[in-house]
Design a protein around this motif. Structure first.
Motif, PDB file in Angstrom:
ATOM      1  N   ARG A  63     -38.939 -16.891 -34.024  1.00 33.58           N
ATOM      2  CA  ARG A  63     -37.649 -17.361 -34.060  1.00 33.58           C
ATOM      3  C   ARG A  63     -36.675 -16.465 -34.256  1.00 33.58           C
ATOM      4  NH1 ARG A  63     -37.120 -23.233 -35.467  1.00 33.58           N
ATOM      5  NH2 ARG A  63     -39.244 -23.911 -36.284  1.00 33.58           N
ATOM      6  N   SER A  69     -37.071 -17.489 -29.083  1.00 34.52           N
ATOM      7  CA  SER A  69     -36.399 -18.556 -30.016  1.00 34.52           C
ATOM      8  C   SER A  69     -35.902 -19.692 -29.341  1.00 34.52           C
ATOM      9  CB  SER A  69     -35.197 -18.015 -30.699  1.00 34.52           C
ATOM     10  OG  SER A  69     -34.347 -17.272 -29.815  1.00 34.52           O
ATOM     11  N   THR A  73     -39.017 -25.197 -31.154  1.00 32.36           N
ATOM     12  CA  THR A  73     -38.186 -26.202 -31.768  1.00 32.36           C
ATOM     13  C   THR A  73     -39.278 -27.112 -32.719  1.00 32.36           C
ATOM     14  OG1 THR A  73     -37.343 -28.454 -31.401  1.00 32.36           O
ATOM     15  CG2 THR A  73     -38.770 -27.473 -29.663  1.00 32.36           C
ATOM     16  N   ASP A  74     -38.644 -27.467 -33.732  1.00 27.10           N
ATOM     17  CA  ASP A  74     -39.682 -28.350 -34.718  1.00 27.10           C
ATOM     18  C   ASP A  74     -40.091 -29.419 -33.851  1.00 27.10           C
ATOM     19  OD1 ASP A  74     -39.008 -26.561 -36.554  1.00 27.10           O
ATOM     20  OD2 ASP A  74     -37.226 -27.705 -37.455  1.00 27.10           O
ATOM     21  N   ARG A  75     -39.240 -30.066 -33.007  1.00 25.48           N
ATOM     22  CA  ARG A  75     -39.903 -30.975 -32.361  1.00 25.48           C
ATOM     23  C   ARG A  75     -41.409 -30.984 -31.743  1.00 25.48           C
ATOM     24  NH1 ARG A  75     -35.549 -32.003 -27.869  1.00 25.48           N
ATOM     25  NH2 ARG A  75     -36.183 -34.039 -27.594  1.00 25.48           N
ATOM     26  N   THR A  77     -43.590 -29.204 -33.380  1.00 22.94           N
ATOM     27  CA  THR A  77     -44.811 -28.703 -34.483  1.00 22.94           C
ATOM     28  C   THR A  77     -45.777 -29.641 -34.395  1.00 22.94           C
ATOM     29  OG1 THR A  77     -42.828 -27.633 -35.365  1.00 22.94           O
ATOM     30  CG2 THR A  77     -44.806 -27.973 -36.851  1.00 22.94           C
ATOM     31  N   ASP A 162     -40.507 -37.155 -32.111  1.00 22.98           N
ATOM     32  CA  ASP A 162     -39.340 -36.791 -31.748  1.00 22.98           C
ATOM     33  C   ASP A 162     -38.976 -36.308 -30.396  1.00 22.98           C
ATOM     34  OD1 ASP A 162     -38.688 -36.770 -34.514  1.00 22.98           O
ATOM     35  OD2 ASP A 162     -39.445 -34.683 -35.013  1.00 22.98           O
ATOM     36  N   TYR A 173     -37.631 -27.239 -20.222  1.00 19.49           N
ATOM     37  CA  TYR A 173     -38.404 -26.351 -20.683  1.00 19.49           C
ATOM     38  C   TYR A 173     -38.769 -25.410 -19.558  1.00 19.49           C
ATOM     39  CZ  TYR A 173     -42.756 -23.932 -23.284  1.00 19.49           C
ATOM     40  OH  TYR A 173     -43.427 -22.971 -23.898  1.00 19.49           O
ATOM     41  N   GLN A 176     -35.825 -23.404 -18.860  1.00 22.43           N
ATOM     42  CA  GLN A 176     -35.866 -21.882 -19.761  1.00 22.43           C
ATOM     43  C   GLN A 176     -36.813 -21.107 -19.215  1.00 22.43           C
ATOM     44  OE1 GLN A 176     -36.572 -24.395 -23.202  1.00 22.43           O
ATOM     45  NE2 GLN A 176     -34.549 -24.538 -23.726  1.00 22.43           N
TER      46      GLN A 176
END
Ligand code: HEM
Length: 219
Positions: A63, A69, A73-75, A77, A162, A173, A176
């Protein structure tokens, strides 16, 4: 002049053979065809726990990395969902009842290694698992649900609550990936790491098939 191929496209093309290898591995294709048992499915969930424990611990460290980073994302996890699935599938003592197979140990070791030192390598592992989970994984989850009569307990891993639009998420993604500040040599190293990640997944299916054959032989 022809446009250069975006990195995300090159990555997908260069790894499509390895993808077919993972997808076609006997243990996985049996599960998909409906020839796998509930125990087979549980054995796979257990191995996922070790892999995501490593991947998501590495994500915590990464992170702070400016390149990695962006992807974290917590989405995405998965660990809490895997733990709830294992509790449902095995029982409250699930932690004492699961063990990593040899390929899982090597896979975890590699994730720990690159996750501590190399953002491109970490992203390679992150991509291979999460983009797969948001592609074929969604389909596999629905199949397992139907085959074993699960509601949402037991297949929480495959439900990204999420992420309402997986396709849109994957498009961002890939943008990115295309924007990552990697030179050609680093891009090659990232592709090689993705191929290695696929190999771990294929080898894991072989380990799972072997473990199943061994347990059937003693039964
Ligand atoms: C039976 C098993 C599998 C099926 C049916 C399957 C199916 C698919 C499909 C249909 C796509 C394309 C989705 C799209 O274009 O958006 C895809 C993409 C992908 N799959 Fe799988 N898959 C399987 C197993 C795996 C495994 C074991 C891995 C590795 C852990 C994996 C990793 C990926 C990745 C990384 C992508 C994204 C490729 C990209 O667009 O860059 N898949 N999968």
């Amino acid at each position: 002049m022809t446009e250069p191929i975006p990195f995300s496209t090159a990555l997908r093309e260069r790894s499509s053979g390895a993808h077919s290898g993972s997808e076609g591995a006997g243990f996985m294709s049996d599960l998909i065809k409906g020839d796998g048992t509930r125990e087979d499915y549980i054995a796979l969930v257990a191995q996922h726990w070790f892999i995501y424990e490593a991947l998501e611990s590495a994500a915590e460290r990464m992170r702070r990395d400016p390149v990695a980073s962006v992807f974290i994302t917590d989405r995405l996890t998965r660990l809490p969902a895997l733990e709830a699935d294992l509790e449902f599938l095995i029982g409250p003592d699930w932690r004492e009842r699961i063990e990593p197979l040899p390929t899982t140990r090597r896979y975890v070791e590699r994730i720990n290694q690159v996750g501590a030192t190399w953002s491109g390598g970490f992203i390679a592992h992150h991509y291979t698992r999460y983009l797969g989970d948001l592609s074929g994984g969604l389909f596999i989850g629905k199949l397992m649900q139907r085959r074993f009569g699960f509601d949402t307990n037991g297949i929480g891993f495959y439900i990204f609550g999420d992420i309402a639009d997986p396709k849109a998420f994957k498009d961002v993604y890939r943008d990115q990936l295309d924007a990552a500040p990697w030179d050609d040599a680093e891009k090659e190293r990232v592709i090689d790491e993705v191929l290695l990640a696929y190999q771990f997944n294929t080898d894991l299916f072989e380990d799972l098939a072997r473990a199943k054959a061994e347990s059937e032989a003693v039964a």
